[in-house]
Structure formats: structure tokens, C-alpha cells
Scaffold this motif. Sequence first.
Motif, PDB file in Angstrom:
ATOM      1  N   GLU A   1      -4.159  -6.872   2.245  1.00 54.66           N
ATOM      2  CA  GLU A   1      -3.836  -5.444   2.212  1.00 54.66           C
ATOM      3  C   GLU A   1      -3.996  -4.797   3.580  1.00 54.66           C
ATOM      4  OE1 GLU A   1      -6.172  -3.906  -1.096  1.00 54.66           O
ATOM      5  OE2 GLU A   1      -4.406  -4.213  -2.380  1.00 54.66           O
ATOM      6  N   LEU A   2      -4.898  -5.317   4.409  1.00 54.35           N
ATOM      7  CA  LEU A   2      -5.023  -4.766   5.759  1.00 54.35           C
ATOM      8  C   LEU A   2      -3.758  -5.011   6.568  1.00 54.35           C
ATOM      9  CD1 LEU A   2      -8.712  -5.610   6.743  1.00 54.35           C
ATOM     10  CD2 LEU A   2      -7.692  -3.342   6.529  1.00 54.35           C
ATOM     11  N   GLY A   3      -3.048  -6.092   6.253  1.00 47.50           N
ATOM     12  CA  GLY A   3      -1.781  -6.329   6.917  1.00 47.50           C
ATOM     13  C   GLY A   3      -0.754  -5.253   6.619  1.00 47.50           C
ATOM     14  N   TYR A   4      -0.917  -4.563   5.478  1.00 43.42           N
ATOM     15  CA  TYR A   4      -0.003  -3.489   5.073  1.00 43.42           C
ATOM     16  C   TYR A   4      -0.570  -2.109   5.410  1.00 43.42           C
ATOM     17  CZ  TYR A   4       2.704  -6.792   2.248  1.00 43.42           C
ATOM     18  OH  TYR A   4       3.496  -7.823   1.822  1.00 43.42           O
ATOM     19  N   GLU A   5      -1.633  -2.058   6.187  1.00 43.78           N
ATOM     20  CA  GLU A   5      -2.303  -0.787   6.451  1.00 43.78           C
ATOM     21  C   GLU A   5      -1.318   0.244   6.995  1.00 43.78           C
ATOM     22  OE1 GLU A   5      -6.739   0.253   7.889  1.00 43.78           O
ATOM     23  OE2 GLU A   5      -5.518  -0.851   9.331  1.00 43.78           O
ATOM     24  N   GLY A   6      -1.248   1.397   6.328  1.00 45.58           N
ATOM     25  CA  GLY A   6      -0.359   2.462   6.742  1.00 45.58           C
ATOM     26  C   GLY A   6       1.068   2.301   6.265  1.00 45.58           C
ATOM     27  N   LEU A   7       1.353   1.267   5.444  1.00 44.91           N
ATOM     28  CA  LEU A   7       2.726   1.011   5.012  1.00 44.91           C
ATOM     29  C   LEU A   7       2.946   1.233   3.527  1.00 44.91           C
ATOM     30  CD1 LEU A   7       3.453  -2.281   7.002  1.00 44.91           C
ATOM     31  CD2 LEU A   7       3.994   0.067   7.648  1.00 44.91           C
ATOM     32  N   LEU A   8       1.881   1.333   2.741  1.00 46.05           N
ATOM     33  CA  LEU A   8       2.016   1.463   1.291  1.00 46.05           C
ATOM     34  C   LEU A   8       1.535   2.827   0.821  1.00 46.05           C
ATOM     35  CD1 LEU A   8       0.722  -2.010   0.018  1.00 46.05           C
ATOM     36  CD2 LEU A   8       3.082  -1.287   0.359  1.00 46.05           C
ATOM     37  N   PRO A   9       2.125   3.359  -0.258  1.00 45.99           N
ATOM     38  CA  PRO A   9       1.625   4.604  -0.837  1.00 45.99           C
ATOM     39  C   PRO A   9       0.206   4.407  -1.378  1.00 45.99           C
ATOM     40  CG  PRO A   9       3.833   4.090  -1.647  1.00 45.99           C
ATOM     41  CD  PRO A   9       3.343   2.873  -0.920  1.00 45.99           C
ATOM     42  N   GLY A  10      -0.529   5.485  -1.517  1.00 41.38           N
ATOM     43  CA  GLY A  10      -1.886   5.412  -2.022  1.00 41.38           C
ATOM     44  C   GLY A  10      -1.951   4.815  -3.416  1.00 41.38           C
ATOM     45  N   GLY A  11      -2.935   3.954  -3.636  1.00 41.29           N
ATOM     46  CA  GLY A  11      -3.134   3.366  -4.943  1.00 41.29           C
ATOM     47  C   GLY A  11      -2.175   2.241  -5.289  1.00 41.29           C
ATOM     48  N   ARG A  12      -1.365   1.799  -4.357  1.00 41.79           N
ATOM     49  CA  ARG A  12      -0.408   0.725  -4.609  1.00 41.79           C
ATOM     50  C   ARG A  12      -0.830  -0.531  -3.843  1.00 41.79           C
ATOM     51  NH1 ARG A  12       2.406   1.814  -8.936  1.00 41.79           N
ATOM     52  NH2 ARG A  12       4.114   0.487  -8.208  1.00 41.79           N
ATOM     53  N   HIS A  13      -0.384  -1.679  -4.337  1.00 41.44           N
ATOM     54  CA  HIS A  13      -0.802  -2.956  -3.762  1.00 41.44           C
ATOM     55  C   HIS A  13       0.414  -3.853  -3.545  1.00 41.44           C
ATOM     56  CE1 HIS A  13      -4.989  -1.893  -4.734  1.00 41.44           C
ATOM     57  NE2 HIS A  13      -4.483  -1.415  -5.849  1.00 41.44           N
ATOM     58  N   PRO A  14       0.363  -4.710  -2.527  1.00 41.31           N
ATOM     59  CA  PRO A  14       1.537  -5.535  -2.195  1.00 41.31           C
ATOM     60  C   PRO A  14       1.678  -6.736  -3.123  1.00 41.31           C
ATOM     61  CG  PRO A  14      -0.259  -6.057  -0.713  1.00 41.31           C
ATOM     62  CD  PRO A  14      -0.735  -4.906  -1.563  1.00 41.31           C
ATOM     63  N   MET A  15       2.810  -7.419  -2.974  1.00 39.76           N
ATOM     64  CA  MET A  15       3.045  -8.688  -3.647  1.00 39.76           C
ATOM     65  C   MET A  15       3.030  -9.777  -2.580  1.00 39.76           C
ATOM     66  SD  MET A  15       6.062  -7.775  -6.374  1.00 39.76           S
ATOM     67  CE  MET A  15       5.748  -9.280  -7.303  1.00 39.76           C
ATOM     68  N   ALA A  16       2.356 -10.891  -2.877  1.00 39.90           N
ATOM     69  CA  ALA A  16       2.251 -11.937  -1.863  1.00 39.90           C
ATOM     70  C   ALA A  16       1.850 -13.263  -2.493  1.00 39.90           C
ATOM     71  CB  ALA A  16       1.226 -11.549  -0.794  1.00 39.90           C
ATOM     72  N   LEU A  17       2.324 -14.333  -1.893  1.00 41.51           N
ATOM     73  CA  LEU A  17       1.880 -15.689  -2.198  1.00 41.51           C
ATOM     74  C   LEU A  17       1.340 -16.261  -0.897  1.00 41.51           C
ATOM     75  CD1 LEU A  17       1.587 -18.290  -3.813  1.00 41.51           C
ATOM     76  CD2 LEU A  17       3.997 -18.788  -3.341  1.00 41.51           C
ATOM     77  N   ILE A  18       0.030 -16.461  -0.832  1.00 39.10           N
ATOM     78  CA  ILE A  18      -0.641 -16.905   0.378  1.00 39.10           C
ATOM     79  C   ILE A  18      -1.189 -18.312   0.146  1.00 39.10           C
ATOM     80  CG2 ILE A  18      -2.491 -16.442   2.015  1.00 39.10           C
ATOM     81  CD1 ILE A  18      -0.296 -14.369   2.091  1.00 39.10           C
TER      82      ILE A  18
END
Length: 454
Positions: free
Chosen positions: A135-152
Motif C-alpha cells: 500500500e505504501l507503493g500506492y501512497e497518494g494514489l488511492l481514495p481514502g479507505g480503498r485498497h489495491p489489487m496485487a499478486l506479489i
Amino acid sequence: IEVRDLFASLPARRRFLRATRSETQAVARVIADYALAYPEVAFRLTADGRSALTAPGSGDPRDAVAAVHGAEVAAALLPARAERAVAVEGEADPARCEVVGLVGPPSLHRASRAAIHVVANGRAVTARALLPAVELGYEGLLPGGRHPMALIRITVPPDQIDVNVHPQKAEVRFRHERLVFATVQAAVRAALTVAPHLAPVAPDLASMPSPAATGDQQAPTAWAGFEFAATPNSPTTGREVIAGARTASYVEPSPAPSTPGRDSEGVSVLRPLGQIEGTYIVAESSDGMVLIDQHAAHERVLYEEVRARLAAGDRPSQPLLDSALVTLSAPQAALIAGGTRDLAAIGWEIEAADGAAVIVRAVPAALAGRDVTRALTDYLERLDAEERLSGPDRAAATLACRAAVMAGDRLDATQQRALLDALAKCDTPPTCPHGRPTMLRLSRAALERSFARR
């Protein structure tokens, strides 16, 4: 492998099972995790006579994601990769970590972290400590309270991971957790920086199924890729692009093209058409229409400008001819006391006075010419409300929000064009630093469908 009548010989265990629906969901989660961890293995889950999941076993992680989350999501994911190695004192071999995977664009987000999948050395794990790295990789890119999709997918030497932490082997511990954390964050951020941006868009009516559509047909996800192209010789700094909105120091940009088209690299060029309520810029692209939130867009321009200056060690500050004494509330004074270094980094020069008062000797260059008391108190109110960012990024985002052109500010055609050109040069133009979208797109196909032209 086929499983039937699970726990049939253990009635005591069956008694404590939850409802059928809940147990089915739990089984589906397990199968989904295995399908993503082992894309080379085919999986098929059937529940109540219905196919719930079918993974082809092609070996391509994107095919596994398509089986779990759908083909549209899989097609939108961006490839991510990073590898790091650091020397360890007293050991001959360095600590190593390799991260590969697929991450969603900022426009693709969910209400929970359930769509963040982590695989460590071929094992699907929970890895709660690593979710913040994603989520730190998306810092400043997502609306509040939302989370990214990822396969790591994380790979480390076998002696640098402990899998015997949890009875179900669902959690692991890394010997060099900081290295793994940093590598994951670097992989995500690199993918979002170099890949084409996918901007949040308005629902594309052309992509919706016709009323006659039946069966399992689904409308494609309502977003699409989009990029800006900058016009050469246009203003390059946040202060220059909108200076004419409030002062007479506007720098003339290059003329806008008479019709939108493609630049030498085939990227869509925007042509501003006007404003709506002094808040949204209407622009024409080569494939439709785009609405730009002028405040959010200018925030992004100023934010990246401030961060670039911070990285270069430049402090854009404007000294005051006469120092200003500003009386603050106790919480505001405490906020300054706790963030003096971050405030100084972006151009504030503030000294403590008696009680909750402070002496302001310099302000950030972006706020030059403003009333000092109001500029400082407004800035502190926004800083206190900022929850998504921290440290210098928090200070920079707050400064960008306070200095940006506001809703209701009228911009002429050249100023609109200058803003679009500056936004084009940003690393991540689709969102403002707080994660709000800067633009919405309506394709030509959607317009034609809306007016019954196709």
C-alpha cells in the motif's frame, strides 16, 4: 484430487462447522490462493453443481488471476519486478530478495485488503507485515479507505525464511524483513511509475451489454488506459502554469492544436474547450471527451514539483520583509512543534514565541503574497486533516492543496492548456496526492451510443 464428504467420520468436527455458504466461501478462498501460488497447476472448484473457479494451469500468473478475479482485471494488471541484495555483517553471502508479480493500476481498488495476494517461496501466505509495503507503493494514489489489487511473489534463500510460525503454515517470518519490505515497495512503485496510467473514468456506455444480453455475459470494467502528451515549451512549474489565475506573472504557453491528435509517440493530445462552473476543464481527445478537476490536477502538479525540489535539496522559501506574529490554538502549536523539520523542508521558517504564538519569518514560495496568518492557519488545518500521508510527503501534499488553483477560479484558454501540459509531465497524473481522480473520460463510442448513433 477430488474431495467428498469432508469430516464425514468426525461428527464432532462437523458439528462446529459454519453454514454451508460460509464453508464454501472458505474453501473457495483456499483454492484461489493455491491457484495463484501455483499457476502451473490446473484447479477446478465446483460447488452445488456450478463451476466456481477454473484455473487452466498454463503457468502464466495472469491466467490464474483471470480465473480468480476475472479476465478484465487480469488484463489491467501491471507487471512488477524488483531485486535487491545487501551485505550482512559476519556472513559471507549477502541477503537477497526477488519480487515479481502483478499489481493493479490506481483506478483498480477494493474496499478491503482481500485482493492483495502474497506468495513466499511458492507458498501462499497471509504476510500481514508486508501488506503496508504494497500500500505504501500506492501512497497518494488511492481514495481514502480503498485498497489495491496485487499478486506479489517473493523469493528469498531458504535459510532466510521461517515457515513454521503458524499451524496452517499461513504465516511466515523473514530473517531480513526490512529488505523484503523495501523490495516489495520498490517493485510496486516502479510498476506504477513506468507503466501507462489507467485513469478513473466515467461509466463507458458503449461497453455495457444491450438489454437483450442474457446468460453469463458481463460488461467490461468501466475504465480504460489514457495518457497526456505535453506541448513543447509550455510552463513547467506549478507556479508558472496557473500564475495568471491570480497574478499578472503568467508565462505564455505554446499554442494549442486546433484539433486533438497524436504526438510522435502516438500518445493522445488534449485540446481544452472550456470550463464548467469554474471547476472542471472540458477537453477533447483523439478518442472522445475528458473532464479534468482543475484543483486536483494542479495539486498533482505542485505536489510533484515540491517533492522534486525536496529530493534535490532545494528549499523553495520566500523570506518575509517583516516577520509575522501568529497566534495559534494549542493543537495547532503542538502540530508545528511535532513537525518542525518537515515544515522547514518545504519552506516554512517558524520560531516559537510565548504560549501558542509563533513568529513566521519565511513562507513556502508557493504561498508567497498570501496573508501570512490565514495561510499558516489554513495550512495547519489541512495538515491536521491529512491522514493518508506522513512526514515530508504529508507536508508537501498539504502545501500543494493549499497553493493549488481552487474550484471557482476562472482560467482562460491558455491557462487551461498550460495546466494540461504540466499535468502531462507528472509521473502519476491520474490522481491528486490524496488519491482523488484528476480526470474522467467519456469515449467517442460512449457518446455515439448515448445519442443512438450506433
